[in-house]
Design an enzyme around this catalytic site. Structure first.
Site, PDB file in Angstrom:
ATOM      1  CG  LEU A  34     -39.637  18.586   2.822  1.00 24.64           C
ATOM      2  CD1 LEU A  34     -41.026  18.144   3.297  1.00 24.64           C
ATOM      3  CD2 LEU A  34     -39.105  17.579   1.807  1.00 24.64           C
ATOM      4  CG  LEU A  60     -29.515  20.813   8.152  1.00 27.41           C
ATOM      5  CD1 LEU A  60     -29.096  20.216   6.822  1.00 27.41           C
ATOM      6  CD2 LEU A  60     -28.863  20.075   9.308  1.00 27.41           C
ATOM      7  CG  PHE A  82     -26.499  16.058  -1.313  1.00 27.97           C
ATOM      8  CD1 PHE A  82     -25.798  16.059  -2.509  1.00 27.97           C
ATOM      9  CD2 PHE A  82     -26.682  14.849  -0.656  1.00 27.97           C
ATOM     10  CE1 PHE A  82     -25.295  14.878  -3.029  1.00 27.97           C
ATOM     11  CE2 PHE A  82     -26.178  13.663  -1.178  1.00 27.97           C
ATOM     12  CZ  PHE A  82     -25.482  13.684  -2.366  1.00 27.97           C
ATOM     13  CB  SER A 126     -20.161  23.551  -7.864  1.00 36.44           C
ATOM     14  OG  SER A 126     -20.356  24.048  -9.158  1.00 36.44           O
ATOM     15  CE1 TYR A 153     -24.671  26.548  -5.707  1.00 38.39           C
ATOM     16  CE2 TYR A 153     -23.532  27.077  -7.746  1.00 38.39           C
ATOM     17  CZ  TYR A 153     -23.969  26.146  -6.839  1.00 38.39           C
ATOM     18  OH  TYR A 153     -23.698  24.821  -7.042  1.00 38.39           O
ATOM     19  CE  LYS A 157     -22.483  24.271  -3.567  1.00 42.12           C
ATOM     20  NZ  LYS A 157     -23.013  23.356  -2.556  1.00 42.12           N
ATOM     21  CE1 TYR A 181     -21.205  16.108  -6.233  1.00 41.52           C
ATOM     22  CE2 TYR A 181     -22.942  17.732  -6.015  1.00 41.52           C
ATOM     23  CZ  TYR A 181     -22.234  16.660  -5.513  1.00 41.52           C
ATOM     24  OH  TYR A 181     -22.592  16.153  -4.288  1.00 41.52           O
ATOM     25  CG  ASN A 203     -30.047  23.845 -13.884  1.00 41.65           C
ATOM     26  OD1 ASN A 203     -30.578  23.798 -12.794  1.00 41.65           O
ATOM     27  ND2 ASN A 203     -28.833  24.327 -14.047  1.00 41.65           N
ATOM     28  CG  LEU A 204     -29.668  22.555 -21.804  1.00 38.14           C
ATOM     29  CD1 LEU A 204     -30.273  23.674 -22.650  1.00 38.14           C
ATOM     30  CD2 LEU A 204     -28.304  22.137 -22.366  1.00 38.14           C
ATOM     31  NE  ARG A 299     -27.727  30.923 -18.023  1.00 37.09           N
ATOM     32  CZ  ARG A 299     -28.057  29.706 -17.590  1.00 37.09           C
ATOM     33  NH1 ARG A 299     -29.327  29.389 -17.429  1.00 37.09           N
ATOM     34  NH2 ARG A 299     -27.123  28.805 -17.342  1.00 37.09           N
ATOM     35  N   GLY A 301     -23.230  36.009 -17.075  1.00 37.18           N
ATOM     36  CA  GLY A 301     -22.612  35.172 -16.033  1.00 37.18           C
ATOM     37  C   GLY A 301     -22.193  33.792 -16.516  1.00 37.18           C
TER      38      GLY A 301
HETATM   39  N1  UFG Z   1     -28.845  26.974 -21.360  1.00 33.76           N
HETATM   40  C1  UFG Z   1     -29.574  27.379 -22.467  1.00 33.76           C
HETATM   41  N2  UFG Z   1     -30.904  27.554 -22.318  1.00 33.76           N
HETATM   42  C2  UFG Z   1     -31.561  27.341 -21.142  1.00 33.76           C
HETATM   43  C3  UFG Z   1     -30.803  26.909 -20.020  1.00 33.76           C
HETATM   44  C4  UFG Z   1     -29.437  26.748 -20.175  1.00 33.76           C
HETATM   45  O1  UFG Z   1     -29.034  27.606 -23.544  1.00 33.76           O
HETATM   46  O2  UFG Z   1     -32.781  27.531 -21.078  1.00 33.76           O
HETATM   47  C5  UFG Z   1     -27.402  26.786 -21.525  1.00 33.76           C
HETATM   48  C6  UFG Z   1     -26.607  27.666 -20.595  1.00 33.76           C
HETATM   49  O3  UFG Z   1     -26.472  28.964 -21.153  1.00 33.76           O
HETATM   50  C7  UFG Z   1     -25.315  26.883 -20.477  1.00 33.76           C
HETATM   51  C8  UFG Z   1     -25.778  25.431 -20.553  1.00 33.76           C
HETATM   52  O4  UFG Z   1     -27.070  25.471 -21.165  1.00 33.76           O
HETATM   53  O5  UFG Z   1     -24.505  27.161 -21.557  1.00 33.76           O
HETATM   54  C9  UFG Z   1     -25.897  24.772 -19.193  1.00 33.76           C
HETATM   55  O6  UFG Z   1     -26.680  25.608 -18.371  1.00 33.76           O
HETATM   56  P1  UFG Z   1     -27.257  25.145 -16.960  1.00 33.76           P
HETATM   57  O7  UFG Z   1     -28.039  26.284 -16.418  1.00 33.76           O
HETATM   58  O8  UFG Z   1     -27.944  23.830 -17.092  1.00 33.76           O
HETATM   59  O9  UFG Z   1     -25.967  24.868 -16.108  1.00 33.76           O
HETATM   60  P2  UFG Z   1     -24.760  25.861 -15.740  1.00 33.76           P
HETATM   61  O10 UFG Z   1     -23.551  25.285 -16.398  1.00 33.76           O
HETATM   62  O11 UFG Z   1     -25.068  27.257 -15.979  1.00 33.76           O
HETATM   63  O12 UFG Z   1     -24.747  25.733 -14.167  1.00 33.76           O
HETATM   64  C10 UFG Z   1     -24.521  24.499 -13.573  1.00 33.76           C
HETATM   65  C11 UFG Z   1     -25.264  24.395 -12.252  1.00 33.76           C
HETATM   66  C12 UFG Z   1     -24.659  25.290 -11.228  1.00 33.76           C
HETATM   67  C13 UFG Z   1     -23.170  25.142 -11.182  1.00 33.76           C
HETATM   68  C14 UFG Z   1     -22.589  25.338 -12.544  1.00 33.76           C
HETATM   69  C15 UFG Z   1     -21.114  25.108 -12.531  1.00 33.76           C
HETATM   70  O13 UFG Z   1     -26.622  24.734 -12.401  1.00 33.76           O
HETATM   71  O14 UFG Z   1     -25.190  24.929  -9.976  1.00 33.76           O
HETATM   72  O15 UFG Z   1     -23.162  24.377 -13.408  1.00 33.76           O
HETATM   73  O16 UFG Z   1     -20.565  25.517 -13.743  1.00 33.76           O
HETATM   74  F1  UFG Z   1     -22.622  26.061 -10.373  1.00 33.76           F
END
Ligand code: UFG
Length: 341
Positions: A34, A60, A82, A126, A153, A157, A181, A203-204, A299, A301
């Site tokens: 949790l 774990l 997971f 991932s 991170y 993986k 994924y 996340n977006l 952003r 990375g």
């Molecule tokens: N984004 C925005 N604004 C935000 C958040 C995200 O523009 O406030 C953009 C990011 O820059 C990216 C896209 O939306 O271009 C998706 O971003 P996410 O953070 O939702 O997802 P990511 O692709 O960065 O990361 C996800 C998972 C990770 C995994 C990765 C694999 O969160 O766990 O995919 O590529 F490792």
């Protein structure tokens, strides 16, 4: 029916998978500490399925707790693992937290598999293992070259896939399906379970829904000058229930010995690249909300574009993502609305 241990079963993808397993008649046991979910998720699972799964709360990455669990809980046929930390940015600032947790927990689980004769593992991997694939590798297949991870991170993986491969080489009776994924989004259509980010979402989609409901002032779209049709980054957004269903298929494949190799890897995506602006437009369309957003710097990375070649998963697993982006965005919005009411 086989008994399935789901680690991280109260988490986002875990809880949706537990629902699909119970719906198919599997006996489910959850372990979760949790750290990044709440116990109330079990109520959501019960509302959907009528069953409250057995639950154990512990970490774990502690070998003693994990070994005691396996000693006291015989008869597990397969494990879906997971449980892991998953925030890319946090992993850069606190790598030991990520290596300690994500690697140790896998190690302890595989020791349990070996010691207690549990043959089957489904592992959450991932698409981050591919990094930014070269243009010629898009859409990305399972045989595309892996690249040095751009976060601790992501590295956990890659290391985890290596650990699993090494253990399977040494232990003839163990087998694993690792699922890579792409970007899971959305919520169960009942809105009883969904994504529950703690603090400010990175996340977006949770950021979009929290902005729409008024918890955040505006969405920053990171990057407007990528080499993509509208200049924003492209991802393959996959519905979390579609993703959950693939786990049930992976379990059936392992339990019925239909796997062709001891370690099989599958990409789980839709096969369709969607830009951040397209995702925002889809949300605005289905919710009727005009989202307050601005285009800002990239952003650090982030990669420019990635989406899955889904042929292998489609053909071998007989699985295909079914929900549209609009349906999935609507499910995320319903979940956000329910949460805040
Ligand atoms: N984004 C925005 N604004 C935000 C958040 C995200 O523009 O406030 C953009 C990011 O820059 C990216 C896209 O939306 O271009 C998706 O971003 P996410 O953070 O939702 O997802 P990511 O692709 O960065 O990361 C996800 C998972 C990770 C995994 C990765 C694999 O969160 O766990 O995919 O590529 F490792």
């Amino acid at each position: 029916m086989p008994k399935i241990l789901v680690t991280g079963g109260t988490g986002y993808i875990g809880s949706h998978t537990v629902v699909e397993l119970i719906n198919k008649g599997y006996d489910v046991v959850i372990i979760d500490n949790l750290f990044n979910s709440t116990i109330n998720v079990l109520e959501g699972i019960k509302k959907i399925t009528g069953t409250k799964p057995e639950f154990h709360k512990f970490n774990l990455s502690n070998i003693i707790f994990t070994n005691n669990f396996f000693k006291d809980n015989k008869g597990i046929d397969a494990i879906i693992h997971f449980a892991a930390f998953k925030a890319v940015g946090e992993s850069v600032n606190n790598p030991l937290k990520y290596y300690g947790n994500n690697i140790m927990s896998l190690n302890n689980i595989m020791a349990g598999m070996k010691d207690y004769n549990i043959s089957n593992l489904v592992f959450s991997s991932s698409c981050t293992v591919y990094g930014q694939p070269e243009e010629k590798h898009l859409p990305v297949t399972e045989t595309a070259p892996l690249q040095k991870a751009n976060s601790p991170y992501g590295n956990t993986k890659q290391i985890a896939e290596d650990i699993i491969g090494d253990v399977l080489n040494a232990e003839n009776n163990l087998k694993c399906i690792a699922l890579r994924y792409f970007n899971p989004i959305g919520a169960h259509e009942s809105a009883e379970i969904g994504e529950l980010p703690i603090g400010t979402p990175s996340n977006l989609v949770p950021f979009i829904t929290q902005t729409a409901i008024g918890l955040r002032d505006e969405l920053s779209i990171f990057g407007k000058d990528y080499n993509t049709p509208d200049g924003t980054a492209i991802r393959d957004y996959i519905n979390v229930v579609d993703l959950a269903k693939a786990h049930v298929i992976a379990i059936e494949r392992l339990v019925n010995n239909k796997n062709k190799k001891s370690l099989e890897l599958f990409n789980l995506g839709t096969g369709k690249g969607v830009s951040v602006l397209e995702a925002v437009k889809s949300f605005e369309k289905v919710s009727g909300v005009n989202l307050n957003y601005k285009l800002v710097e990239r952003r650090p990375g982030d990669i420019e574009k990635v989406w899955a070649d889904t042929k292998f998963a489609n053909n071998e697993l007989g699985w295909k993502a079914e929900k549209t982006l609009d349906e999935t965005m609507l499910s995320a919005w319903k979940w956000e609305q329910k949460l805040r009411n």
